[in-house]
Scaffold this active site. Structure first.
Site, PDB file in Angstrom:
ATOM      1  N   ASP A 168       0.772  -1.251   0.000  1.00 20.00           N
ATOM      2  CA  ASP A 168       0.000   0.000   0.000  1.00 20.00           C
ATOM      3  C   ASP A 168       0.807   1.309   0.000  1.00 20.00           C
ATOM      4  O   ASP A 168       1.805   1.415   0.712  1.00 20.00           O
ATOM      5  CB  ASP A 168      -0.869   0.094   1.262  1.00 20.00           C
ATOM      6  CG  ASP A 168      -1.582  -1.181   1.608  1.00 20.00           C
ATOM      7  OD1 ASP A 168      -1.518  -2.144   0.837  1.00 20.00           O
ATOM      8  OD2 ASP A 168      -2.195  -1.208   2.681  1.00 20.00           O
TER       9      ASP A 168
ATOM     10  N   ASP B 120      -5.226   0.993   9.724  1.00 17.66           N
ATOM     11  CA  ASP B 120      -5.068   1.889   8.576  1.00 17.66           C
ATOM     12  C   ASP B 120      -5.665   3.283   8.798  1.00 17.66           C
ATOM     13  O   ASP B 120      -6.552   3.736   8.054  1.00 17.66           O
ATOM     14  CB  ASP B 120      -5.662   1.253   7.305  1.00 17.66           C
ATOM     15  CG  ASP B 120      -5.155  -0.156   7.060  1.00 17.66           C
ATOM     16  OD1 ASP B 120      -4.053  -0.471   7.552  1.00 17.66           O
ATOM     17  OD2 ASP B 120      -5.844  -0.950   6.393  1.00 17.66           O
TER      18      ASP B 120
ATOM     19  N   GLU C 157     -10.513  -2.454   4.576  1.00 18.38           N
ATOM     20  CA  GLU C 157      -9.163  -1.958   4.868  1.00 18.38           C
ATOM     21  C   GLU C 157      -9.002  -0.548   4.296  1.00 18.38           C
ATOM     22  O   GLU C 157      -9.777  -0.113   3.441  1.00 18.38           O
ATOM     23  CB  GLU C 157      -8.101  -2.861   4.215  1.00 18.38           C
ATOM     24  CG  GLU C 157      -8.144  -4.307   4.680  1.00 18.38           C
ATOM     25  CD  GLU C 157      -7.021  -5.171   4.104  1.00 18.38           C
ATOM     26  OE1 GLU C 157      -6.437  -5.931   4.880  1.00 18.38           O
ATOM     27  OE2 GLU C 157      -6.743  -5.104   2.903  1.00 18.38           O
TER      28      GLU C 157
HETATM   29  C1  FRU Z   1      -3.889  -3.636   2.769  1.00 14.15           C
HETATM   30  C2  FRU Z   1      -3.251  -4.086   4.074  1.00 14.15           C
HETATM   31  C3  FRU Z   1      -3.562  -3.114   5.190  1.00 14.15           C
HETATM   32  C4  FRU Z   1      -2.432  -3.324   6.138  1.00 14.15           C
HETATM   33  C5  FRU Z   1      -1.268  -3.568   5.203  1.00 14.15           C
HETATM   34  C6  FRU Z   1      -0.238  -4.518   5.737  1.00 14.15           C
HETATM   35  O1  FRU Z   1      -3.247  -4.092   1.643  1.00 14.15           O
HETATM   36  O2  FRU Z   1      -3.669  -5.389   4.392  1.00 14.15           O
HETATM   37  O3  FRU Z   1      -4.835  -3.311   5.766  1.00 14.15           O
HETATM   38  O4  FRU Z   1      -2.208  -2.224   6.970  1.00 14.15           O
HETATM   39  O5  FRU Z   1      -1.831  -4.087   4.013  1.00 14.15           O
HETATM   40  O6  FRU Z   1       0.891  -4.531   4.927  1.00 14.15           O
END
Ligand code: FRU
Length: 536
Positions: free
Chosen positions: A60, A191, A242
């Site tokens: 991300d 997040d 997320e």
């Molecule tokens: C989304 C996610 C988020 C988390 C991150 C972990 O792709 O699963 O929810 O913070 O990736 O790398």
């Protein structure tokens, strides 16, 4: 074309062998082969105008903000391997959103856990009190993910924390009072994305909590209180929610302001795996309320998606930009959790989408987001711009040119004038007969990308089982199409970005041929333009 490719391939092989000579001594054959493979991978797959980390894993985008001429991009990063691992925040900065300079890692995991996704704001008023003597603090919000607690079977292993920077995002100090939002007993609790709420005169933090979004409020960015939650019975619920992003935006061309909420979901995406849905509404006393026009329209199977392709996930918007109040700047991760860990690159894994300008459009008693590639890409177009047409096509037709523009750093655009009665398909092909196809079907008014024969596909059963499909939202007779082509990605903006599709692919040779076909009535194509994006 073929000759050019073979010559450059020989060149990179020589480079690879050269890279393996250690002060005159030859290294073992295996190492030489591996080095050669890496050089070929670099040449064949490292994108031209999309951000990738120099080495290691990326997912991300995180903590993006603009300040003093620089766009800052942080990202979920595992620098020591090419699969997901202990998460850090990597860092890159850019003056134009195209050329990125990778910076030292911004946040490392510590005793409290891995550093999961989050956001950042520029605290101009020093409400946090972290800035001394005229310094403007930047505050980052992230999730601590504690694997020890998770292994012990505890549910509260994710909590929210902050860090601040007094040197424009280069170095960060974690706050000693962390966590600032404790876990209330929800295993998926992460997040944080923070935005200023003018009316409530407070910051709002959006957090993903299971299959809902929770909102918290704060005046000083350190003390947060629970305000409300959103999501019960609304939107897709086939996976975990997320990376939320709540922000105000003026409706394009009007004075009304609305709040948009982006929510990524995995799985549950429109074409399987990861995807990002959106909601439009208002923020009233710390509560996000869906607009009455959308009530009942956004159920489990809906078409309010940021992107209908398989490869745009966890995307959020920049803070502190100068885009004005009817535009936001967005970037997403160009992969999908179904196969992100398996894509055929070794040195690094994954790229970001291009940055996109997002607008909120009100039309036909509906609200829709539209996305356009950042205007900075206009500046990246070289002088090599080819214009063709108008053309009336039926059977397969190759777009040929005495000085062809490479198809791996290119913007292709055209208008299909008779989209109610004609379908069109575009094929990118190489000499191994690998092909990437995309197009529009006028019968059911849908778009598609077909990567089933695009090159390497068998690294995952979910990568290319069938074409991805997207609904056409616009009802206009003419259809505008812009395709951004890089070595391993296509980003399609249909109807001025009202329907967007993004997908990645891995051909064994670059695509060199461009074919148009049509069915139904002859396709009337206007304003065909092919430009090389050269400025990388
Ligand atoms: C989304 C996610 C988020 C988390 C991150 C972990 O792709 O699963 O929810 O913070 O990736 O790398």
């Amino acid at each position: 074309m073929k000759k050019t490719y073979i010559v450059s391939l020989l060149f990179v092989i020589l480079l690879g062998i050269h890279a393996c000579k250690d002060k005159g001594k030859d290294v073992p054959v295996d190492d030489a082969e591996q080095a050669t493979a890496l050089v070929i991978e670099e040449e064949l797959y490292r994108p031209n105008f999309h951000f990738t980390p120099m080495k290691g894993w990326m997912n991300d985008p995180n903590g993006m903000f603009y300040l003093d001429g620089y766009y800052h991009l942080y990202f979920q990063h595992y620098p020591n391997g090419n699969k997901w691992g202990p998460m850090h925040w990597g860092h890159a900065k850019s003056k134009d959103l195209i050329h990125w300079e990778e910076m030292p890692i911004a946040l490392f995991p510590d005793d409290m856990g891995y550093i999961f996704s989050g956001s950042a704001i520029v605290d101009h008023e020093n409400r946090s009190g972290f800035g001394a003597e005229g310094q403007v603090p930047i505050i980052a919000f992230f999730t601590y993910h504690n694997t020890d607690m998770q292994k012990e079977g505890k549910v509260d292993f994710q909590s929210q924390a902050i860090a601040y920077s007094l040197d424009e995002g280069s170095t960060w100090t974690k706050y000693e009072g962390n966590p600032v939002v404790k876990n209330p007993g929800i295993p998926d609790f992460r997040d944080p994305k923070v935005v200023w709420d003018k009316e409530g005169e407070q910051y709002i933090m959006s957090l993903a909590a299971g299959q809902k979004i929770r909102f918290y409020g704060s005046k000083n960015l350190k003390d947060w209180e629970f305000l409300s939650e959103f999501g019960e019975g609304i939107g897709n619920h086939d996976g975990v929610w997320e990376c939320p992003d709540l922000f105000p935006i003026k409706v394009h061309g009007l004075d009304d302001e609305k709040y948009v909420l982006l929510v990524s979901i995995n799985p549950g995406g429109y074409n399987g795996g990861s995807g990002t849905q959106y909601f439009v509404g208002d923020l009233k006393d710390g509560k996000f309320v869906l607009d009455p026009l959308l009530q009942g329209k956004i159920g489990n199977h809906h078409d309010y998606w940021v992107d209908f392709g398989k490869d745009n996930y966890a995307g959020v918007t920049w803070s502190n930009t100068e885009t004005g109040d009817s535009e936001k700047l967005f970037i997403g991760w160009m992969s999908n959790w179904q196969y992100a860990n398996e894509v055929p690159t070794e040195k690094w894994r994954s790229a970001m989408t291009v940055s996109r300008e997002l607008k909120l459009i009100s039309k036909n008693s509906d609200y829709r987001l539209s996305f356009a590639p950042t205007k900075a890409l206009e500046g990246a177009k070289s002088k090599k711009i080819k214009k063709y047409g108008p053309m009336s096509i039926s059977g397969p037709m190759e777009l040929m040119d005495s000085e062809p523009i490479p198809l791996s750093s290119t913007s292709l655009s055209f208008t299909l004038m008779n989209a109610k009665s004609s379908s069109v398909s575009i094929k990118l092909k190489n000499e191994m007969d690998e092909a990437l196809e995309f197009g529009f079907d006028h019968g059911d008014q849908t778009f598609y990308i077909d990567r089933t024969h695009s090159g390497k596909t068998n690294f995952s059963k979910d990568f290319a089982t069938e074409p991805s499909i997207a609904p056409r939202i616009s009802q206009l007779e003419s259809l505008e199409v812009t395709a951004l082509l890089d070595k391993t990605s296509i980003e399609l903006f249909f109807d001025n970005g009202t329907t967007v599709m993004t997908e990645i692919f891995f051909p064994e040779q670059p695509y060199t041929e461009l074919w148009f076909t049509s069915s139904g009535e002859k396709a009337q194509l206007y304003n065909i333009e092919l430009s090389e994006l050269k400025n990388y």
